[in-house]
Write a protein that holds these residues in place. Structure first.
Motif, PDB file in Angstrom:
ATOM      1  N   LEU B 109       0.805  -1.224   0.000  1.00  0.00           N
ATOM      2  CA  LEU B 109       0.000   0.000   0.000  1.00  0.00           C
ATOM      3  C   LEU B 109       0.833   1.267   0.000  1.00  0.00           C
ATOM      4  O   LEU B 109       0.296   2.364  -0.162  1.00  0.00           O
ATOM      5  N   LYS B 111       2.942   2.652  -2.010  1.00  0.00           N
ATOM      6  CA  LYS B 111       2.908   3.500  -3.211  1.00  0.00           C
ATOM      7  C   LYS B 111       1.576   4.247  -3.286  1.00  0.00           C
ATOM      8  O   LYS B 111       1.539   5.447  -3.571  1.00  0.00           O
ATOM      9  N   LEU B 112       0.495   3.529  -3.015  1.00  0.00           N
ATOM     10  CA  LEU B 112      -0.818   4.166  -3.041  1.00  0.00           C
ATOM     11  C   LEU B 112      -0.881   5.330  -2.064  1.00  0.00           C
ATOM     12  O   LEU B 112      -1.359   6.417  -2.396  1.00  0.00           O
ATOM     13  N   PHE B 113      -0.370   5.107  -0.845  1.00  0.00           N
ATOM     14  CA  PHE B 113      -0.401   6.167   0.157  1.00  0.00           C
ATOM     15  C   PHE B 113       0.365   7.393  -0.334  1.00  0.00           C
ATOM     16  O   PHE B 113      -0.104   8.525  -0.166  1.00  0.00           O
ATOM     17  N   LEU B 116      -1.743   9.149  -2.907  1.00  0.00           N
ATOM     18  CA  LEU B 116      -2.870   9.856  -2.304  1.00  0.00           C
ATOM     19  C   LEU B 116      -2.394  11.132  -1.623  1.00  0.00           C
ATOM     20  O   LEU B 116      -3.056  12.173  -1.696  1.00  0.00           O
ATOM     21  N   SER B 120      -3.791  14.709  -2.787  1.00  0.00           N
ATOM     22  CA  SER B 120      -4.803  15.313  -1.915  1.00  0.00           C
ATOM     23  C   SER B 120      -4.261  16.438  -1.037  1.00  0.00           C
ATOM     24  O   SER B 120      -5.020  17.270  -0.546  1.00  0.00           O
ATOM     25  N   GLY B 121      -2.956  16.445  -0.808  1.00  0.00           N
ATOM     26  CA  GLY B 121      -2.409  17.418   0.133  1.00  0.00           C
ATOM     27  C   GLY B 121      -2.454  16.915   1.563  1.00  0.00           C
ATOM     28  O   GLY B 121      -1.883  17.510   2.462  1.00  0.00           O
ATOM     29  N   TYR B 122      -3.174  15.815   1.776  1.00  0.00           N
ATOM     30  CA  TYR B 122      -3.198  15.210   3.109  1.00  0.00           C
ATOM     31  C   TYR B 122      -1.832  14.590   3.401  1.00  0.00           C
ATOM     32  O   TYR B 122      -1.110  14.195   2.490  1.00  0.00           O
ATOM     33  N   ARG B 123      -1.513  14.486   4.683  1.00  0.00           N
ATOM     34  CA  ARG B 123      -0.230  13.923   5.079  1.00  0.00           C
ATOM     35  C   ARG B 123      -0.423  12.785   6.064  1.00  0.00           C
ATOM     36  O   ARG B 123      -1.475  12.665   6.687  1.00  0.00           O
ATOM     37  N   SER B 124       0.626  11.994   6.224  1.00  0.00           N
ATOM     38  CA  SER B 124       0.599  10.928   7.228  1.00  0.00           C
ATOM     39  C   SER B 124      -0.545   9.945   7.007  1.00  0.00           C
ATOM     40  O   SER B 124      -1.230   9.552   7.954  1.00  0.00           O
ATOM     41  N   ILE B 125      -0.762   9.591   5.766  1.00  0.00           N
ATOM     42  CA  ILE B 125      -1.760   8.569   5.488  1.00  0.00           C
ATOM     43  C   ILE B 125      -1.082   7.227   5.684  1.00  0.00           C
ATOM     44  O   ILE B 125      -0.370   6.739   4.825  1.00  0.00           O
ATOM     45  N   ASP B 126      -1.258   6.657   6.848  1.00  0.00           N
ATOM     46  CA  ASP B 126      -0.575   5.402   7.144  1.00  0.00           C
ATOM     47  C   ASP B 126      -1.427   4.525   8.035  1.00  0.00           C
ATOM     48  O   ASP B 126      -0.959   3.609   8.660  1.00  0.00           O
ATOM     49  N   SER B 127      -2.704   4.834   8.071  1.00  0.00           N
ATOM     50  CA  SER B 127      -3.557   4.123   9.012  1.00  0.00           C
ATOM     51  C   SER B 127      -3.798   2.687   8.568  1.00  0.00           C
ATOM     52  O   SER B 127      -3.566   2.319   7.428  1.00  0.00           O
ATOM     53  N   VAL B 129      -5.765  -0.337   7.330  1.00  0.00           N
ATOM     54  CA  VAL B 129      -6.876  -0.441   6.393  1.00  0.00           C
ATOM     55  C   VAL B 129      -7.405  -1.867   6.382  1.00  0.00           C
ATOM     56  O   VAL B 129      -6.638  -2.823   6.458  1.00  0.00           O
TER      57      VAL B 129
END
Lengths: 140, 140
Positions: B109, B111-113, B116, B120-127, B129
DNA sequence: GTTAGTGCAAACCATTTGCAGAACG
DNA sequence: CGTTCTGCAAATGGTTTGCACTAAC
């Protein structure tokens, strides 16, 4: 409100009946377009059909989800949400701080799903996914 | 059971105290290695510390998750589960039919994170899933 | 000694169930 | 008419809260 009645034949085809309660529930889901919790559906649909009760909402949502008219997902803190399956072409990215949410196009995940399917042997991986991160505003 | 006590200095560094209740809770999470619901933690940790109560378990899990010692995720039907953050190098793929679950390596995941985040400008997408699909057995 | 943490009891809220009556087709 | 669906009322189960007491440091 004939817009909800267009589902009647499809419901019948699955052995389901079209009742005024279901019209109200489908109507709400159709016009809000997004994902709603059972409680939200209950409160909104009750305006159209006041005698509607919560158990009916829960049973209807579950039934419709089972028959693939609705899609069930989990957003944030253990709350179940539903949306019309025909609207489901996106996923969600929610801010951990302010809970702002944006949509992620399904296309962005399609390749991943394909990869997961061939790697795992699992099939029909197409469920709604919710990601969490920190939105630009909350990054200060 | 000194294995849980190794967390004591880290807890103290965050202003948290190491109590026998927390030892028991950490002990359970450490030795099962996977994700557990508050109720599961309660039942197992109670064997080590019988006077443990549910409110304490909920408060502790929430506190430890907030301080990043634990990771909170949602599996299936709106149930909250926790696991030691140090164990979190995977995600889950659960069968919609029989609820069999397998682990998805985090690398799949990553690469996908990244994509994203830049889109999106969002950060720390590592939750954590959780994906849903139909397992090989249930495909008949 | 201070402050954080715990136990207890009760409240809370979303969700589920059983059953008798209503209504869709 | 038969079968599905609904409403009602009540139970359920997970989770939260207030408060007085205990224990960590």
């Amino acid at each position: 409100m004939t817009c909800s009645l267009k589902y009647a034949p499809q419901l019948r085809a699955q052995g389901l009946r079209m009742t005024p309660q279901r019209v109200a529930i489908l109507h709400v889901l159709h016009h809000t377009g997004g994902h709603l919790s059972p409680t939200q559906v209950y409160e909104m649909a009750r305006e159209e059909h006041p005698s509607l009760t919560e158990p009916t909402v829960y049973r209807t949502l579950e039934e419709l989800a089972e028959k693939k008219f609705l899609l069930a997902a989990h957003v944030g803190n253990g709350k179940m949400v539903y949306e019309l399956a025909e609207n489901h072409n996106h996923h969600h990215l929610i801010c951990r701080e302010c809970h702002a949410e944006i949509q992620i196009d399904h296309a962005a995940l399609e390749k991943l799903f394909k990869e997961l399917e061939s790697a795992s042997g699992y099939r029909s991986i197409d469920s709604h996914v919710t990601f969490f991160g920190i939105c630009p505003d909350c990054q200060k």
